[in-house]
Design an enzyme around this catalytic site. Structure first.
Site, PDB file in Angstrom:
ATOM      1  N   GLY A   1      -8.748   3.355  -8.592  1.00 13.83           N
ATOM      2  CA  GLY A   1      -7.926   4.499  -8.974  1.00 13.83           C
ATOM      3  C   GLY A   1      -7.962   4.746 -10.476  1.00 13.83           C
ATOM      4  O   GLY A   1      -7.893   3.811 -11.280  1.00 13.83           O
TER       5      GLY A   1
ATOM      6  N   LEU B   1       0.811  -1.218   0.000  1.00 16.29           N
ATOM      7  CA  LEU B   1       0.000   0.000   0.000  1.00 16.29           C
ATOM      8  C   LEU B   1       0.845   1.269   0.000  1.00 16.29           C
ATOM      9  O   LEU B   1       1.879   1.349   0.656  1.00 16.29           O
ATOM     10  CB  LEU B   1      -0.934   0.005   1.223  1.00 16.29           C
ATOM     11  CG  LEU B   1      -1.915  -1.170   1.327  1.00 16.29           C
ATOM     12  CD1 LEU B   1      -2.843  -0.968   2.527  1.00 16.29           C
ATOM     13  CD2 LEU B   1      -2.727  -1.353   0.056  1.00 16.29           C
TER      14      LEU B   1
ATOM     15  N   HIS C   1      -3.376   4.012  -2.783  1.00 16.12           N
ATOM     16  CA  HIS C   1      -4.351   3.129  -2.126  1.00 16.12           C
ATOM     17  C   HIS C   1      -5.020   3.833  -0.955  1.00 16.12           C
ATOM     18  O   HIS C   1      -6.232   3.714  -0.748  1.00 16.12           O
ATOM     19  CB  HIS C   1      -3.648   1.881  -1.574  1.00 16.12           C
ATOM     20  CG  HIS C   1      -2.948   1.037  -2.588  1.00 16.12           C
ATOM     21  ND1 HIS C   1      -1.569   0.964  -2.652  1.00 16.12           N
ATOM     22  CD2 HIS C   1      -3.415   0.210  -3.548  1.00 16.12           C
ATOM     23  CE1 HIS C   1      -1.230   0.122  -3.618  1.00 16.12           C
ATOM     24  NE2 HIS C   1      -2.329  -0.344  -4.188  1.00 16.12           N
TER      25      HIS C   1
HETATM   26  P1  AMP Z   1      -3.259  -2.383  -7.037  1.00 16.07           P
HETATM   27  O1  AMP Z   1      -2.925  -2.730  -5.623  1.00 16.07           O
HETATM   28  O2  AMP Z   1      -2.105  -1.906  -7.845  1.00 16.07           O
HETATM   29  O3  AMP Z   1      -4.096  -3.428  -7.720  1.00 16.07           O
HETATM   30  O4  AMP Z   1      -4.199  -1.100  -6.922  1.00 16.07           O
HETATM   31  C1  AMP Z   1      -5.363  -1.117  -6.138  1.00 16.07           C
HETATM   32  C2  AMP Z   1      -6.175   0.102  -6.436  1.00 16.07           C
HETATM   33  O5  AMP Z   1      -5.415   1.272  -6.139  1.00 16.07           O
HETATM   34  C3  AMP Z   1      -6.574   0.202  -7.907  1.00 16.07           C
HETATM   35  O6  AMP Z   1      -7.911   0.663  -8.001  1.00 16.07           O
HETATM   36  C4  AMP Z   1      -5.594   1.199  -8.432  1.00 16.07           C
HETATM   37  O7  AMP Z   1      -6.084   1.923  -9.557  1.00 16.07           O
HETATM   38  C5  AMP Z   1      -5.448   2.126  -7.245  1.00 16.07           C
HETATM   39  N1  AMP Z   1      -4.206   2.888  -7.362  1.00 16.07           N
HETATM   40  C6  AMP Z   1      -2.953   2.394  -7.569  1.00 16.07           C
HETATM   41  N2  AMP Z   1      -2.075   3.395  -7.703  1.00 16.07           N
HETATM   42  C7  AMP Z   1      -2.776   4.553  -7.567  1.00 16.07           C
HETATM   43  C8  AMP Z   1      -2.429   5.950  -7.601  1.00 16.07           C
HETATM   44  N3  AMP Z   1      -1.182   6.358  -7.796  1.00 16.07           N
HETATM   45  N4  AMP Z   1      -3.421   6.842  -7.431  1.00 16.07           N
HETATM   46  C9  AMP Z   1      -4.710   6.441  -7.238  1.00 16.07           C
HETATM   47  N5  AMP Z   1      -5.088   5.151  -7.195  1.00 16.07           N
HETATM   48  C10 AMP Z   1      -4.143   4.226  -7.350  1.00 16.07           C
END
Ligand code: AMP
Length: 283
Positions: free
Chosen positions: A148, A33, A37
């Site tokens: 995100g 995280l 996140h």
């Molecule tokens: P992940 O753990 O990479 O699967 O991401 C989980 C959630 O966090 C997804 O909805 C991503 O789009 C969101 N997310 C990851 N990086 C970012 C960021 N830099 N800004 C906003 N949301 C993010």
């Protein structure tokens, strides 16, 4: 915050909250995280009575040559961060809880998954995403789920899945959170050595350059993409893709008439990075 490992425990907790009239928000994550996140968790906290964060490195969305084995995992750290951001429940199931022996079903969203990351990572990637998110929606049955805009194509895939399968959940897309130098936060930034970390800032600068061109009145896709490509070239980045597409249906655009999604993916050092910007015509 409670850490739950089984579907049955999560169902019971959400059921209890719902019978008390409480609204549930779900934030699906693969852990490692960061502030991106945490921004989703805080938004879910502001909107809901019960906040469930899932932590599951979903094997089915990784290709055979991708980084499933190397993906950063630190549940202890993630639990502390999720709790501080307002999570009530961390759902951290073992793989067999999500994919028991004999698991044989996959959800395929067609069309919008065939371009950008779908074209480059292969169809299994978004099938894996759609399937695991559909399962999380079934297990948690949230009122709202938070994603995100960093993964812009993923948001569109989830919206389509929810619409097509009549899943009663509100999909909330949250803004991209960036490092002070503009690099979009990503769990994969941990793979970057100092030189690659510096090089990676070119992705956001390329999007800036395109946005400036549009702000000055440029509408032609070729010219806009050329501005972005020049910034990447200066940083010696050869993008996997750099494309201007319709923000809703991802059809390729020749020009920015109203709004457009400028999306980029590139291998930078050991990390495959993505970023994007919504461009709005200046008229
Ligand atoms: P992940 O753990 O990479 O699967 O991401 C989980 C959630 O966090 C997804 O909805 C991503 O789009 C969101 N997310 C990851 N990086 C970012 C960021 N830099 N800004 C906003 N949301 C993010």
């Amino acid at each position: 915050m409670r850490i739950l490992r089984t579907k049955a425990e999560v169902r019971a907790a959400v059921h209890e909250a719902r019978s008390g009239g409480e609204a549930t928000g779900l934030v699906p994550t693969m852990g490692a995280l960061h502030e991106g996140h945490l921004s989703l968790i805080r938004r879910a906290r502001a909107d809901n009575d019960l906040v469930v964060v899932s932590l599951f490195v979903n094997p089915t969305q990784f290709g055979a040559n991708e980084d499933l084995g190397a993906y950063p995992r630190d549940e202890h750290r993630d639990a502390a961060l999720a709790e501080a951001a307002g999570a009530d429940i961390l759902f951290a199931p073992p793989v067999a809880e999500i994919y028991p022996d004999g698991f044989a079903t996959s959800i395929h969203v067609s069309g919008i998954t065939e371009v950008l990351c779908g074209a480059h990572r292969g169809p299994a990637h978004f099938d894996g995403v759609a399937t695991v998110v559909a399962k999380l929606f079934q297990i948690v049955a949230p009122d709202a789920a938070y994603f995100g805009q960093k993964d812009a194509q993923q948001v569109l895939v989830i919206r389509r899945l929810v619409r097509d399968l009549d899943i009663p959940v509100r999909v909330v897309a949250c803004p991209i959170v960036r490092e002070p130098d503009g690099l979009a936060m990503s769990s994969r930034n941990a793979y970057l050595n100092p030189a690659a970390r510096q090089q990676a800032t070119a992705l956001n600068r390329a999007l800036d350059a395109a946005e400036s061109a549009v702000a000055r009145g440029e509408t032609r896709a070729d010219a806009i993409l050329e501005r972005a490509r020049a910034v990447l070239a200066t940083a010696e980045i050869d993008p996997e893709y750099l494309e201007l597409r319709d923000p809703e249906d991802l059809r390729e655009l020749d020009a920015v008439e109203t709004t457009a999604l400028l999306a980029v993916a590139a291998q930078v050092g050991k990390a495959r990075l993505i970023d994007n910007r919504i461009l709005s015509a200046s008229r």
